[in-house]
Design an enzyme around this catalytic site. Sequence first.
Site, PDB file in Angstrom:
ATOM      1  N   GLU A   1      -4.962   8.717 -35.498  1.00  0.00           N
ATOM      2  CA  GLU A   1      -5.618   8.058 -34.354  1.00  0.00           C
ATOM      3  C   GLU A   1      -5.601   9.065 -33.221  1.00  0.00           C
ATOM      4  O   GLU A   1      -4.542   9.331 -32.649  1.00  0.00           O
ATOM      5  CB  GLU A   1      -4.858   6.789 -33.961  1.00  0.00           C
ATOM      6  CG  GLU A   1      -4.892   5.687 -35.008  1.00  0.00           C
ATOM      7  CD  GLU A   1      -6.250   5.020 -35.132  1.00  0.00           C
ATOM      8  OE1 GLU A   1      -7.158   5.331 -34.331  1.00  0.00           O
ATOM      9  OE2 GLU A   1      -6.404   4.186 -36.030  1.00  0.00           O
TER      10      GLU A   1
ATOM     11  N   GLU B   1     -11.741  15.666 -22.794  1.00  0.00           N
ATOM     12  CA  GLU B   1     -10.979  14.428 -22.562  1.00  0.00           C
ATOM     13  C   GLU B   1     -10.000  14.666 -21.408  1.00  0.00           C
ATOM     14  O   GLU B   1      -9.065  15.448 -21.532  1.00  0.00           O
ATOM     15  CB  GLU B   1     -10.194  14.041 -23.820  1.00  0.00           C
ATOM     16  CG  GLU B   1      -9.458  12.737 -23.629  1.00  0.00           C
ATOM     17  CD  GLU B   1      -8.511  12.365 -24.758  1.00  0.00           C
ATOM     18  OE1 GLU B   1      -7.852  13.245 -25.332  1.00  0.00           O
ATOM     19  OE2 GLU B   1      -8.421  11.157 -25.042  1.00  0.00           O
TER      20      GLU B   1
ATOM     21  N   LYS C   1       9.124   8.228 -35.054  1.00  0.00           N
ATOM     22  CA  LYS C   1       9.469   9.192 -34.002  1.00  0.00           C
ATOM     23  C   LYS C   1       8.642   8.907 -32.746  1.00  0.00           C
ATOM     24  O   LYS C   1       7.422   9.066 -32.760  1.00  0.00           O
ATOM     25  CB  LYS C   1       9.165  10.617 -34.469  1.00  0.00           C
ATOM     26  CG  LYS C   1       9.618  11.662 -33.453  1.00  0.00           C
ATOM     27  CD  LYS C   1       9.022  13.042 -33.735  1.00  0.00           C
ATOM     28  CE  LYS C   1       7.738  13.270 -33.014  1.00  0.00           C
ATOM     29  NZ  LYS C   1       7.841  13.283 -31.546  1.00  0.00           N
TER      30      LYS C   1
ATOM     31  N   CYS D   1      -6.509   6.230 -24.782  1.00  0.00           N
ATOM     32  CA  CYS D   1      -7.446   6.912 -25.690  1.00  0.00           C
ATOM     33  C   CYS D   1      -8.840   6.311 -25.538  1.00  0.00           C
ATOM     34  O   CYS D   1      -9.826   7.029 -25.624  1.00  0.00           O
ATOM     35  CB  CYS D   1      -6.948   6.819 -27.119  1.00  0.00           C
ATOM     36  SG  CYS D   1      -6.567   5.150 -27.648  1.00  0.00           S
TER      37      CYS D   1
HETATM   38  P1  NAD Z   1       0.300  14.787 -28.674  1.00  0.00           P
HETATM   39  O1  NAD Z   1      -0.622  15.112 -29.784  1.00  0.00           O
HETATM   40  O2  NAD Z   1       0.737  15.859 -27.769  1.00  0.00           O
HETATM   41  O3  NAD Z   1       1.661  14.135 -29.226  1.00  0.00           O
HETATM   42  C1  NAD Z   1       1.684  12.961 -30.015  1.00  0.00           C
HETATM   43  C2  NAD Z   1       2.965  12.930 -30.815  1.00  0.00           C
HETATM   44  O4  NAD Z   1       2.971  14.003 -31.755  1.00  0.00           O
HETATM   45  C3  NAD Z   1       4.243  13.079 -30.014  1.00  0.00           C
HETATM   46  O5  NAD Z   1       5.239  12.237 -30.579  1.00  0.00           O
HETATM   47  C4  NAD Z   1       4.601  14.540 -30.212  1.00  0.00           C
HETATM   48  O6  NAD Z   1       5.981  14.801 -30.085  1.00  0.00           O
HETATM   49  C5  NAD Z   1       4.156  14.772 -31.648  1.00  0.00           C
HETATM   50  N1  NAD Z   1       3.793  16.147 -32.002  1.00  0.00           N
HETATM   51  C6  NAD Z   1       3.448  17.163 -31.177  1.00  0.00           C
HETATM   52  N2  NAD Z   1       3.144  18.276 -31.893  1.00  0.00           N
HETATM   53  C7  NAD Z   1       3.284  17.924 -33.197  1.00  0.00           C
HETATM   54  C8  NAD Z   1       3.075  18.625 -34.422  1.00  0.00           C
HETATM   55  N3  NAD Z   1       2.668  19.907 -34.456  1.00  0.00           N
HETATM   56  N4  NAD Z   1       3.287  17.963 -35.569  1.00  0.00           N
HETATM   57  C9  NAD Z   1       3.660  16.673 -35.549  1.00  0.00           C
HETATM   58  N5  NAD Z   1       3.879  15.959 -34.435  1.00  0.00           N
HETATM   59  C10 NAD Z   1       3.688  16.582 -33.270  1.00  0.00           C
HETATM   60  O7  NAD Z   1      -0.413  13.587 -27.906  1.00  0.00           O
HETATM   61  P2  NAD Z   1       0.050  12.912 -26.566  1.00  0.00           P
HETATM   62  O8  NAD Z   1      -0.199  13.898 -25.469  1.00  0.00           O
HETATM   63  O9  NAD Z   1       1.401  12.302 -26.747  1.00  0.00           O
HETATM   64  O10 NAD Z   1      -0.985  11.700 -26.444  1.00  0.00           O
HETATM   65  C11 NAD Z   1      -2.209  11.818 -25.783  1.00  0.00           C
HETATM   66  C12 NAD Z   1      -3.334  11.943 -26.790  1.00  0.00           C
HETATM   67  O11 NAD Z   1      -3.249  10.897 -27.731  1.00  0.00           O
HETATM   68  C13 NAD Z   1      -4.719  11.817 -26.161  1.00  0.00           C
HETATM   69  O12 NAD Z   1      -5.593  12.760 -26.741  1.00  0.00           O
HETATM   70  C14 NAD Z   1      -5.151  10.404 -26.560  1.00  0.00           C
HETATM   71  O13 NAD Z   1      -6.546  10.194 -26.576  1.00  0.00           O
HETATM   72  C15 NAD Z   1      -4.524  10.263 -27.890  1.00  0.00           C
HETATM   73  N6  NAD Z   1      -4.335   8.866 -28.233  1.00  0.00           N
HETATM   74  C16 NAD Z   1      -5.066   8.323 -29.249  1.00  0.00           C
HETATM   75  C17 NAD Z   1      -4.942   6.989 -29.554  1.00  0.00           C
HETATM   76  C18 NAD Z   1      -5.740   6.356 -30.663  1.00  0.00           C
HETATM   77  O14 NAD Z   1      -5.375   5.281 -31.093  1.00  0.00           O
HETATM   78  N7  NAD Z   1      -6.813   6.970 -31.137  1.00  0.00           N
HETATM   79  C19 NAD Z   1      -4.059   6.197 -28.838  1.00  0.00           C
HETATM   80  C20 NAD Z   1      -3.319   6.774 -27.812  1.00  0.00           C
HETATM   81  C21 NAD Z   1      -3.453   8.116 -27.523  1.00  0.00           C
END
Ligand code: NAD
Length: 477
Positions: free
Chosen positions: A244, A375, A171, A278
């Site tokens: 992650e 962050e 997804k 990230c």
């Molecule tokens: P997010 O947590 O809002 O969303 C990530 C994904 O999860 C999306 O596909 C979203 O639709 C889905 N999602 C949202 N709520 C959910 C739930 N309750 N259950 C399951 N899935 C759900 O994150 P984002 O805003 O898309 O990404 C930014 C964040 O991701 C930042 O905090 C960044 O640091 C982190 N990030 C981490 C890494 C890593 O490898 N550690 C890499 C990239 C981004």
Amino acid sequence: MEFNDTYKMLIGGELVAGSATLDVLNPATEEVLARVPDATEADLDAAVAAARKAFPGWAATPIEERKAKLNALGDAIFGNIEGFARLLTKEQGKPGTEAQGEIMGAGYWLKAFTALDLPETVNEDSDERISITRHVPLGVVGAIAPWNFPMILAMFKVAPALLAGNTMVLKPSPFTPLCTLKFAELANEILPAGVLNVVTGGDNLGPWMTGHAGFDKISFTGSTQTGRRVMASAAPTLKRVTLELGGNDAAIVMPDVDVEKIAEQLFWAAFTNNGQICIATKRMYIHKDVYEPLRDAIVAYAKTVKVGDGSEQGTQIGPINNKPQYERVLDLIQDAKDKGYKFLMGGEKADVPGYFIPITILDNPPENSRIVQEEQFGPVLPLIQFDDYDDVIARANATDYGLGGSVWSTDEEKAFELAQRIQSGTVWVNETQHLSPLAAFGGMKQSGVGVEGGLEGLLEYTNAQTLVRRKKPAFAQ
Ligand code: NAD
């Protein structure tokens, strides 16, 4: 491949339109760029059922054949770099050259992972018995990707999961589903039906996945806040999880650096992809002996950087990807203004369409300020002065995050020593953000659970199974 405007999900080898659609916006213009399927629970059930049906056949496929398929997927991406990169700029906002870099990275990840194998360990080989531990696939993996690097972060999951013999339902983020759906079209020509399914949808789809009993594992990349929900929702069926999550990486700059030479590199450590990484540098601690000249050199360089629509020639930094994130970053800026912190540049909202925020740099805000503690995930960087190494290490580690960090110095040995005291999953000396498919990558503390990459990452898509065979059993004598 033709990059037309039709976007369909991939479920069990069929491209499926779905019964409703979601709008995807171009963040540089806020205009509707495309419509994608908004999956229902029944669509998700169908995708999980297809993945489950495909699992025994894929798990039994010799690993060399699975590797050949991953190589073919990688080649298919490499054959379409331009088309993918243009689409990625439109849906994500990043400039063309960076979009190309991500697409090539995605292809490379799939291919490079095929250097890995599933090990077998002989625990005992005596007169009495032979005991071996091997690694078998888990079953069906649910992969949930974020919007900052939609293609490469999806491949971080596809490569190890499929190599290990699992099948998958992937997804993408609702903000950036387009390249992933075009990748699904390519994958449908290469993989057996059901091995990889791609579903798109709104805010309900992620929770439906994490709560679905048909998944054996959830591999999630996103924020720490959502990561907690994913873990809780996986608990009732004891799904494996790899999480992650977010970071608040500190860069520590020692006083022996060459100010003029390093300023540009330090700038990009924080601002590549508009700070939406990230492992971006999110707090920059600079030794007091070089603080002022380095601060001025970073700001002078920042003033030469072109912010704009990523599809325009010469743009170096694009918009924020989506409205909620845009508002989060503006809120942090407003807080810094309200508290009276000193801005070296930026701090104003750009008065143009699109989610643009000018490059914003703060001069030595207090350690307990929100911009240092939280962050930001956007183009705002606090520069902070330090003069004692124990103190700066304590400040770097005084956070629930532990994703990355970096130390900068011409004395590599001393920097390396300091780097080892940072409590993060990856620490760099004199560079940042270099990741390899062959190296474990993950977060300490609340930046994650488990790792992706390397043998350690591959094994997270397996169960260890120990087989013990008694030699010359007593009943046979
Ligand atoms: P997010 O947590 O809002 O969303 C990530 C994904 O999860 C999306 O596909 C979203 O639709 C889905 N999602 C949202 N709520 C959910 C739930 N309750 N259950 C399951 N899935 C759900 O994150 P984002 O805003 O898309 O990404 C930014 C964040 O991701 C930042 O905090 C960044 O640091 C982190 N990030 C981490 C890494 C890593 O490898 N550690 C890499 C990239 C981004």
